[in-house]
Design a protein around this motif. Structure first.
Motif, PDB file in Angstrom:
ATOM      1  N   ASP A   1       0.805  -1.220   0.000  1.00  0.00           N
ATOM      2  CA  ASP A   1       0.000   0.000   0.000  1.00  0.00           C
ATOM      3  C   ASP A   1       0.841   1.273   0.000  1.00  0.00           C
ATOM      4  OD1 ASP A   1       0.969   0.175   2.546  1.00  0.00           O
ATOM      5  OD2 ASP A   1      -0.961  -0.113   3.547  1.00  0.00           O
ATOM      6  N   THR A   2       2.155   1.130  -0.155  1.00  0.00           N
ATOM      7  CA  THR A   2       3.010   2.309  -0.195  1.00  0.00           C
ATOM      8  C   THR A   2       3.881   2.231  -1.439  1.00  0.00           C
ATOM      9  OG1 THR A   2       3.017   2.241   2.207  1.00  0.00           O
ATOM     10  CG2 THR A   2       4.611   3.706   1.172  1.00  0.00           C
ATOM     11  N   VAL A   3       3.630   3.122  -2.370  1.00  0.00           N
ATOM     12  CA  VAL A   3       4.296   3.052  -3.667  1.00  0.00           C
ATOM     13  C   VAL A   3       4.820   4.439  -4.039  1.00  0.00           C
ATOM     14  CG1 VAL A   3       4.054   2.397  -6.102  1.00  0.00           C
ATOM     15  CG2 VAL A   3       2.637   1.258  -4.377  1.00  0.00           C
ATOM     16  N   GLY A   4       6.118   4.537  -4.253  1.00  0.00           N
ATOM     17  CA  GLY A   4       6.690   5.770  -4.775  1.00  0.00           C
ATOM     18  C   GLY A   4       6.827   5.621  -6.287  1.00  0.00           C
ATOM     19  N   VAL A   5       6.279   6.556  -7.037  1.00  0.00           N
ATOM     20  CA  VAL A   5       6.360   6.466  -8.495  1.00  0.00           C
ATOM     21  C   VAL A   5       7.346   7.518  -8.987  1.00  0.00           C
ATOM     22  CG1 VAL A   5       5.087   6.548 -10.664  1.00  0.00           C
ATOM     23  CG2 VAL A   5       3.974   5.668  -8.607  1.00  0.00           C
ATOM     24  N   LEU A   6       8.452   7.064  -9.584  1.00  0.00           N
ATOM     25  CA  LEU A   6       9.503   7.980 -10.010  1.00  0.00           C
ATOM     26  C   LEU A   6       9.274   8.391 -11.447  1.00  0.00           C
ATOM     27  CD1 LEU A   6      11.072   5.476  -8.135  1.00  0.00           C
ATOM     28  CD2 LEU A   6      12.426   7.550  -7.911  1.00  0.00           C
ATOM     29  N   THR A   7       8.973   9.668 -11.634  1.00  0.00           N
ATOM     30  CA  THR A   7       8.688  10.155 -12.983  1.00  0.00           C
ATOM     31  C   THR A   7       9.752  11.162 -13.392  1.00  0.00           C
ATOM     32  OG1 THR A   7       7.324  11.959 -12.160  1.00  0.00           O
ATOM     33  CG2 THR A   7       6.206   9.902 -12.626  1.00  0.00           C
ATOM     34  N   GLN A   8       9.952  11.277 -14.676  1.00  0.00           N
ATOM     35  CA  GLN A   8      10.902  12.267 -15.162  1.00  0.00           C
ATOM     36  C   GLN A   8      10.524  12.756 -16.554  1.00  0.00           C
ATOM     37  OE1 GLN A   8      15.167  12.568 -14.163  1.00  0.00           O
ATOM     38  NE2 GLN A   8      15.512  11.583 -16.134  1.00  0.00           N
ATOM     39  N   TYR A   9      10.427  11.811 -17.510  1.00  0.00           N
ATOM     40  CA  TYR A   9      10.145  12.188 -18.887  1.00  0.00           C
ATOM     41  C   TYR A   9       8.653  12.474 -19.076  1.00  0.00           C
ATOM     42  CZ  TYR A   9       9.415  11.691 -23.902  1.00  0.00           C
ATOM     43  OH  TYR A   9       9.029  11.901 -25.192  1.00  0.00           O
TER      44      TYR A   9
END
Lengths: 385, 343
Positions: free
Chosen positions: A53-61
Motif C-alpha cells: 500500500d506504499t508506492v513511490g512512483v519515479l517520474t521524469q520524462y
C-alpha cells in the motif's frame, strides 16, 4: 509516518523512444494498452492486489499526463492515510538540479522518502511491463531464502535469451553470474527488472554506487554486478505466467493481439486479480445493424458500424459503415471514417481517418499511423512505419 | 449555482407493475441501459447542472441503492461541504406515490434549515433524461413564481418542481393547516393562492413506471437518434465504476443492433438487445430483443427472445425462454433457468 514492512518504488521515467509518436507527449508507462488500460495500470494493480500500500512512483520524462493519471492513487485503492501513492519527480537541491541519470540514482535520490517509512524491504519495479504477479509471494521467497536481493526471472526461449539480461544460477537458485545480452547464453532465465532488496543492503550499495564517478548508476549494469562481486546473497525468483516488455511498436501490437486469444494467459476477466484503470465513464458500446465483430476487445463508448476482425478498440472509437478493421489497435477517441480498410496497424489517440482511407502493411511490419501520414497522402496510404 | 440550488430526489416511488424487478431493490436502483441505474439520470443531471448538495429520500429495500451510490464519489459528491445526503424514511406504511412528500421532508427539517442554497429542485427518481437545470432556475427567478413545475413536450407533469428553499420549508411546516401533503397537492389545487408556473422541457424524457415502459424505453435506446439525446459528451451520465475489462468478442460471435457494456464475453449471437456489464453468452446461444442484466450467464445453445433477465441469472445450456414484445418474459434476480423449464 508509520513503519512499513515493504515499500515499492516504481520506475516510471522511461522515454520509450522506440514507440515513436506514441511517446511523443507522454511517458511510456502512460501508453494505452488492451482497450482500456495504460501500461502502468498492471504494476499498480499488482501492488494493490499484493497488499503493498506504499508506492513511490519515479517520474521524469513527460510527466504531466502520468502525474494527473495517477492522482492520489484512488483508482488502484492506493489513496491511504498512511502510505499510498507518492509521485517522486527529480528535484533541486541548494546547489544543483539532480536529474535521474539511471535507475539506481533515481532510487538513491529518494532515500529520504524511503527513510520515512523505515521499510525492511524495498520492491523495485518498472512501469513498462505487462504482467500479473503477486509480489507478496516473491517477498515470502526473499525472506525464506534470507536473501540480500531477489530478482524475478522468467524462462525465455533459448533462441531469444541473447536479447535479455540473463541470470546464471546454481541449483538453489542463487545467482552466480549476471550477463547482459550474452552472445552465448548459459541459461535462459531472463531478469524481469523486478528486485526486492533488504533495506540495509540497498542503502549501503546505493550510497557506494553514488560515490563511484565511473558508474552509470544503473541496477543492471552497476549495482547488481557489484553485489555479485562482493559475494552478496542474490537469489533468482522464478516467475511463471505472462510477461511482456512492450518497448517497441511491434511488441506493443503483439501484446494487444495476445489478449484476443481464447485461452489468453493474461486473464483480464479474473475477479480475484482485477486490473484497475481510470474509468472513462462512457455509455455502453453500440454495435449497429450493419456491423460485425469477431475475435476482438471493445471498450465502452465505441460506436461500431463497420467490420471489426481480430482487433482491440479503446473507449470512444467510432468506426463508419463499410470499414474493415483487421489485426489492429485503435486508441481512445479516434474516428475511422466510412469505407476504410485498416490492417495490421496501431492508430494513436484522437486521430481522424478520412473516408475511403486504406492502410495496410505490404510486409509484416506494423504500421503506426501518424497524422502527417494522413495529411500528405491520398486515400491509398501504403507506407510502412 | 453551487450556492443556489439544492437537489432533492424522492426515491420512495413504487410501481406495482414493476414488481418482478423491484422486490429487492428500490425503483431508483433499477438497472437501465447496460451499465446505469435509473437514478443515475436525475443525479447526473443535477451534478452536471452544478448542484453540489443532493438529498436522497429512499424507502424500504434501499440496500442496493446505498451500495450503488456509496459516498457519492462517482458523482463527485464526496465533499467536505455539501455533498450527498441520505434520509431513509422512518414511515413504514407509506404506500402512495407522492413525489415530494412533506411528511418525509418534515422528519429531516435540519437538512433544509442548515443548507445555504436559496432554491431547491425536487424530482422523482425514475425519469430517463439528461437535463440542464440552469435554464429552469433562470426562468423561475425571472418569472417570480412560487413554484415552477417542469412539463414534458406533451404537456404532462414531469414531477419535478423548483421552489425557494424557504418557501418549501414553509410548506412543510404548515402542512397540517394547509392540508397539502406533497408538491403535487400544491400545484393541483385549483384554489391555490400561489403563483404556479410551467417550464416546458422539449428534450427526451421518459418515466419508467411499468414493465412495458421499461422494455419499450430500453428498446428505443437502440436507435442512435435516441441514445444520442441521452449520452452527451459534455453532460455525461455518471454511474458506479466497476473496473470491468473491455468486452471480448470470441470467434463465432455475431452481434447486431445492440448495446453492450464492459466485461462481457460473447461467443453467441446477439440481436436488438441490451447486454449489461459482466454477462457471458455461450457458443451457439441466441439472444434477441432482450435486456440482460449484470453478470448473467447464458450457456451454450440457449435461445432467448423478448426476455428481461434480472441480475445474476444462469440459463442452463439449451434452454429456451420466450416472451413477446407486449409481454416480455421477466426472469427474477439470481435464479437458475434449466433446459426443462421451457416457458
Amino acid at each position: 509516518m508509520g513503519k512499513k514492512k515493504c515499500v515499492a518504488m516504481l520506475l516510471a521515467g522511461g522515454k520509450g523512444s522506440r514507440l515513436n509518436v506514441l511517446t511523443k507527449d507522454l511517458a511510456k508507462p502512460a501508453v494505452p494498452f488492451g482497450g482500456k488500460y495504460r501500461i502502468i495500470d498492471f504494476t499498480l494493480s499488482n501492488c494493490s492486489n499484493s497488499g503493498i500500500d506504499t508506492v513511490g512512483v519515479l517520474t521524469q520524462y513527460q510527466p504531466l499526463l502520468l502525474n494527473s493519471y495517477i492522482g492520489i492513487g484512488s483508482t488502484w485503492d492506493l489513496d491511504r492515510k498512511n502510505g499510498g501513492v507518492t509521485v517522486l519527480p527529480p528535484y533541486s537541491e541548494s546547489s544543483e538540479v539532480k536529474w535521474y541519470t539511471g535507475t539506481a540514482s533515481a532510487i538513491y535520490q529518494n532515500l529520504n522518502y524511503l527513510k520515512h517509512y523505515q521499510p525492511d524491504y524495498i520492491l523495485i519495479l518498472s512501469g513498462d511491463h505487462i504482467y500479473k504477479m503477486n509480489y507478496e509471494s516473491m517477498l515470502e521467497y526473499h525472506i525464506e531464502k534470507r536473501a540480500d536481493v531477489s530478482i524475478s526471472v522468467i524462462e525465455v526461449p533459448w533462441i531469444e535469451a541473447g536479447r535479455f539480461g540473463i541470470m546464471n544460477t546454481n541449483e538453489e537458485m542463487r545467482i552466480t553470474e549476471f550477463e547482459e545480452k550474452p552472445a552465448n547464453p548459459k541459461n535462459n532465465l531472463a531478469s524481469m527488472g523486478i528486485y526486492i532488496f533488504s533495506w540495509n543492503i540497498l542503502k549501503e550499495y546505493l550510497e557506494m554506487d553514488a560515490r563511484n564517478p565511473d558508474s552509470s548508476h544503473d541496477f543492471g549494469k552497476d549495482v547488481i554486478p557489484l553485489l555479485l562481486e562482493q559475494k552478496k546473497k542474490l537469489f533468482a525468483y522464478p516467475f511463471k505466467g505472462y510477461w511482456k516488455d512492450v518497448g517497441t511498436v511491434q511488441s506493443l501490437w503483439e501484446a494487444n493481439m495476445d489478449l484476443l486469444k481464447e485461452d489468453c494467459e493474461l486473464d483480464l476477466f479474473d475477479p480475484s486479480w482485477k486490473i484497475y484503470s481510470v474509468n472513462p465513464n462512457q455509455p455502453p458500446q453500440y454495435i449497429s445493424p450493419a456491423a460485425s465483430v469477431s475475435e476482438s476487445l471493445i471498450n465502452e463508448g465505441c460506436t461500431i458500424e463497420g467490420e471489426i476482425d481480430h482487433s482491440v478498440l479503446f473507449q470512444g472509437v467510432v468506426v463508419g459503415k463499410g470499414t474493415l478493421i483487421k489485426d489492429s489497435v485503435i486508441m481512445p477517441d479516434s474516428i475511422i471514417g466510412e469505407n476504410c480498410c485498416i490492417e495490421k496497424a496501431i492508430v494513436p489517440c484522437d486521430v481522424t481517418i478520412p473516408d475511403g482511407t486504406v492502410i495496410c502493411s505490404m510486409d509484416d511490419e506494423i504500421i503506426l499511423v501518424m497524422n502527417e501520414m494522413l495529411s500528405c497522402l491520398k486515400p491509398a496510404v501504403k507506407q510502412p512505419y | 449555482m453551487r450556492r443556489k440550488l439544492l437537489g432533492i430526489i424522492d426515491a420512495t416511488s413504487y410501481h406495482e407493475d414493476l414488481e418482478d424487478l423491484i422486490t429487492h431493490r428500490s425503483l431508483a436502483a433499477l438497472p437501465f441501459s447496460g451499465r446505469y441505474r435509473v437514478i443515475d439520470f436525475v443525479l447526473s443531471s443535477m451534478v452536471n447542472s452544478g448542484i453540489r448538495s443532493v438529498a436522497i429520500f429512499p424507502k424500504m429495500q434501499y440496500r442496493s441503492l446505498m451500495d450503488h451510490l456509496g459516498s457519492g464519489k462517482n458523482w463527485d459528491l464526496n465533499r467536505k461541504r455539501d455533498g450527498l445526503f441520505f434520509f431513509p424514511s422512518s414511515i413504514v406504511d407509506y404506500h402512495e406515490n407522492r413525489i415530494g412528500s412533506f411528511d418525509l421532508f418534515a422528519a429531516n427539517m435540519d437538512y433544509f434549515s442548515r443548507s445555504t442554497q436559496e432554491y431547491a429542485i425536487i424530482s422523482n427518481c425514475y425519469t430517463i433524461f439528461n437535463m440542464n437545470y440552469k435554464p429552469i432556475l433562470e426562468s423561475h427567478i425571472h418569472s417570480e413564481c412560487d413554484i415552477t413545475e417542469v412539463h414534458n413536450k406533451d404537456g404532462g407533469s414531469m414531477e419535478m418542481y423548483l421552489v425557494k428553499t424557504s418557501f418549501l420549508m414553509d410548506l412543510i411546516k404548515n402542512k397540517n393547516e394547509t392540508g397539502y401533503s406533497c408538491m403535487r397537492d400544491v400545484v393541483r389545487d385549483p384554489q391555490s393562492q400561489y403563483k404556479i408556473c410551467h417550464y416546458l422541457y422539449n428534450g427526451y424524457a421518459v418515466m419508467i413506471d411499468s414493465i412495458e415502459s421499461y422494455f419499450n424505453t430500453s428498446m428505443n435506446l437502440l436507435q442512435p437518434e435516441v441514445w444520442k439525446k441521452l449520452f452527451l459528451k459534455d453532460q455525461p451520465i455518471l454511474t458506479k465504476v466497476k473496473d470491468e475489462p473491455p468486452t471480448k468478442y470470441i470467434k463465432g460471435a455475431s452481434v447486431k443492433n445492440s448495446m453492450v457494456a464492459n466485461g462481457c464475453q460473447i461467443s453467441g449471437t446477439v440481436e436488438n438487445s441490451i447486454i449489461s456489464r459482466g454477462v457471458t453468452i455461450g457458443k451457439g446461444a441466441v439472444v434477441r430483443n432482450s435486456i440482460i442484466m449484470q453478470k448473467c450467464v447464458i450457456e451454450d445453445n440457449c435461445h432467448l427472445d423478448s426476455v428481461i433477465m434480472d441480475k445474476d441469472v444462469r440459463v442452463e445450456a439449451g434452454a429456451h425462454l420466450n416472451g413477446t414484445d407486449q409481454a416480455p418474459f421477466v426472469v427474477r434476480k439470481g435464479t437458475k433457468q434449466g433446459a426443462l423449464m421451457n416457458s
